[in-house]
Design a protein around this motif. Structure first.
Motif, PDB file in Angstrom:
ATOM      1  N   ALA A   1      31.375  19.760  47.381  1.00 62.24           N
ATOM      2  CA  ALA A   1      30.311  19.863  48.377  1.00 62.24           C
ATOM      3  C   ALA A   1      30.389  21.164  49.167  1.00 62.24           C
ATOM      4  O   ALA A   1      29.429  21.554  49.829  1.00 62.24           O
ATOM      5  CB  ALA A   1      30.387  18.667  49.330  1.00 62.24           C
ATOM      6  N   ALA A   2      31.535  21.848  49.079  1.00 61.78           N
ATOM      7  CA  ALA A   2      31.708  23.125  49.770  1.00 61.78           C
ATOM      8  C   ALA A   2      31.481  24.319  48.842  1.00 61.78           C
ATOM      9  O   ALA A   2      31.638  25.463  49.262  1.00 61.78           O
ATOM     10  CB  ALA A   2      33.107  23.194  50.368  1.00 61.78           C
ATOM     11  N   GLY A   3      31.124  24.052  47.593  1.00 67.85           N
ATOM     12  CA  GLY A   3      30.931  25.120  46.623  1.00 67.85           C
ATOM     13  C   GLY A   3      31.866  24.962  45.439  1.00 67.85           C
ATOM     14  O   GLY A   3      32.554  23.950  45.295  1.00 67.85           O
TER      15      GLY A   3
ATOM     16  N   VAL B   1      45.179  26.117  43.132  1.00 64.40           N
ATOM     17  CA  VAL B   1      43.810  25.793  43.527  1.00 64.40           C
ATOM     18  C   VAL B   1      43.247  26.879  44.440  1.00 64.40           C
ATOM     19  O   VAL B   1      43.839  27.235  45.449  1.00 64.40           O
ATOM     20  CB  VAL B   1      43.769  24.445  44.260  1.00 64.40           C
ATOM     21  CG1 VAL B   1      42.350  24.152  44.758  1.00 64.40           C
ATOM     22  CG2 VAL B   1      44.261  23.322  43.351  1.00 64.40           C
ATOM     23  N   GLU B   2      42.073  27.395  44.038  1.00 64.05           N
ATOM     24  CA  GLU B   2      41.345  28.342  44.880  1.00 64.05           C
ATOM     25  C   GLU B   2      40.176  27.620  45.536  1.00 64.05           C
ATOM     26  O   GLU B   2      39.305  27.075  44.844  1.00 64.05           O
ATOM     27  CB  GLU B   2      40.838  29.514  44.042  1.00 64.05           C
ATOM     28  CG  GLU B   2      41.960  30.378  43.488  1.00 64.05           C
ATOM     29  CD  GLU B   2      41.458  31.416  42.511  1.00 64.05           C
ATOM     30  OE1 GLU B   2      41.053  32.508  42.969  1.00 64.05           O
ATOM     31  OE2 GLU B   2      41.454  31.134  41.300  1.00 64.05           O
ATOM     32  N   GLN B   3      40.186  27.638  46.848  1.00 68.33           N
ATOM     33  CA  GLN B   3      39.122  26.979  47.602  1.00 68.33           C
ATOM     34  C   GLN B   3      37.788  27.689  47.374  1.00 68.33           C
ATOM     35  O   GLN B   3      37.745  28.876  47.046  1.00 68.33           O
ATOM     36  CB  GLN B   3      39.478  26.987  49.094  1.00 68.33           C
ATOM     37  CG  GLN B   3      40.484  25.928  49.503  1.00 68.33           C
ATOM     38  CD  GLN B   3      39.803  24.637  49.955  1.00 68.33           C
ATOM     39  OE1 GLN B   3      38.602  24.461  49.817  1.00 68.33           O
ATOM     40  NE2 GLN B   3      40.589  23.728  50.515  1.00 68.33           N
ATOM     41  N   PRO B   4      36.666  26.969  47.547  1.00 67.75           N
ATOM     42  CA  PRO B   4      35.347  27.549  47.289  1.00 67.75           C
ATOM     43  C   PRO B   4      35.082  28.870  48.004  1.00 67.75           C
ATOM     44  O   PRO B   4      34.469  29.779  47.425  1.00 67.75           O
ATOM     45  CB  PRO B   4      34.389  26.451  47.748  1.00 67.75           C
ATOM     46  CG  PRO B   4      35.144  25.183  47.488  1.00 67.75           C
ATOM     47  CD  PRO B   4      36.573  25.524  47.825  1.00 67.75           C
TER      48      PRO B   4
ATOM     49  N   THR C   1      37.019  19.139  52.849  1.00 74.53           N
ATOM     50  CA  THR C   1      35.965  18.672  51.956  1.00 74.53           C
ATOM     51  C   THR C   1      36.159  19.211  50.546  1.00 74.53           C
ATOM     52  O   THR C   1      36.081  18.464  49.554  1.00 74.53           O
ATOM     53  CB  THR C   1      34.580  19.100  52.484  1.00 74.53           C
ATOM     54  OG1 THR C   1      34.329  18.428  53.725  1.00 74.53           O
ATOM     55  CG2 THR C   1      33.480  18.746  51.494  1.00 74.53           C
ATOM     56  N   GLY C   2      36.414  20.510  50.437  1.00 70.94           N
ATOM     57  CA  GLY C   2      36.638  21.100  49.133  1.00 70.94           C
ATOM     58  C   GLY C   2      37.826  20.479  48.422  1.00 70.94           C
ATOM     59  O   GLY C   2      37.766  20.161  47.225  1.00 70.94           O
TER      60      GLY C   2
END
Length: 219
Positions: A9-11, A59-62, A79-80
Motif C-alpha cells: 500500500a506504500a508502493g 528488504v528495500e522499502q518502497p 505499512t510497507g
C-alpha cells in the motif's frame, strides 16, 4: 541471489534473496532511513549466514525503491513492511524480522502481530543524537519476541550503557559508530568488527532456531 518486487500500500518494495541450500530459518533485514541494503553489516550478514543454513532476505522499502532520499513517517514504513511480510514466509521456516536503525524499529513494532519468531536490531536508534530524553526504548522493550541488539560502542543514537534493563540481548561492537564503522585508531579492525557482528548473530540465530523447533515442531 535474486530479487523480486512486492506490491504494498506504500508502493513497490523489493526483496533481494540470498538463499541457503538447506535453510532452517529466514532472516529478513531492512535498511535505515539514511541508506540502503548495501550497508556493511547487512552485506556481511547476507554473505556469512547462508552457508550456515540461514536464508537472508534484504528488504528495500518502497521509498527507497522509488529513488526518494527521505524516509516517510514510521506509520508508512510499518505499512510497507506489513504488506510485504507474506512474501517472506516459506513453508516450515520460522522468520526472524530485523533491520538496522529505522528498520530495526519497524521490526520491533510489528514483530508480534506478524508472527516473527524474533527480532534482530542492528544499531537500534534508542534516541536522536544528543536527545536522550526522546527515548524509543518502549518499542524495543515491547517487541513481544526475543530480541538481539547489536550496537556500536560509540553510537550517538544510543551507546550500550544507555540501554535500559529488559528481556533482550545486547552485543557491543567496540568503538563502532551508528554504521558499525570503527576508526583506524581503534583496537579492532573493520574486518574484526564485522566478524563480531556475524558471529554473534549466527550464534543467536542457532538459539532462536532451537527455541522455534521446540515451540512449533519445526525441523
Amino acid at each position: 541471489m535474486h530479487s523480486e518486487i512486492v506490491e504494498t500500500a506504500a508502493g513497490e518494495a523489493r526483496i533481494t534473496w540470498h538463499p541457503a541450500k538447506d535453510a532452517h530459518l529466514v532472516l529478513a533485514l531492512s535498511h535505515g532511513a539514511g541508506g540502503g541494503i548495501e550497508a556493511r553489516d547487512l552485506a556481511a550478514l547476507a554473505a556469512a549466514l547462508p552457508p550456515r543454513g540461514v536464508t537472508v532476505a534484504l528488504v528495500e522499502q518502497p521509498w527507497r525503491v522509488a529513488g526518494k532520499k527521505v524516509a516517510p513517517a514510521p506509520k508508512t514504513l510499518d505499512t510497507g513492511w506489513r504488506d510485504l511480510w507474506p512474501a517472506l514466509e516459506r513453508p516450515g521456516l520460522p522468520v526472524v524480522a530485523g533491520g538496522r536503525s529505522a528498520g530495526a524499529r519497524v521490526a520491533c513494532r510489528t514483530a508480534a502481530e506478524l508472527g516473527a519468531c524474533a527480532v534482530l536490531a542492528l544499531s537500534f536508534p534508542l534516541h536522536p543524537p544528543g536527545r536522550p530524553e526522546k527515548s524509543r526504548a518502549e518499542e524495543l522493550l515491547e517487541a513481544g519476541v526475543p530480541v538481539l541488539v547489536v550496537q556500536g560502542g560509540n553510537d550517538p543514537f544510543g551507546r550500550p550503557a544507555e540501554f535500559p534493563d529488559g528481556a533482550y540481548e545486547l552485543v557491543e561492537v567496540e568503538s563502532g559508530d551508528h554504521g558499525l564503522s570503527v576508526p583506524k585508531r581503534a583496537d579492532i579492525s573493520q574486518e574484526q568488527a564485522l566478524e563480531i557482528v556475524t558471529e554473534a548473530v549466527a550464534k543467536w540465530l542457532d538459539g532462536v532456531r532451537q527455541h522455534s523447533s521446540q515451540d512449533h515442531g519445526v525441523r
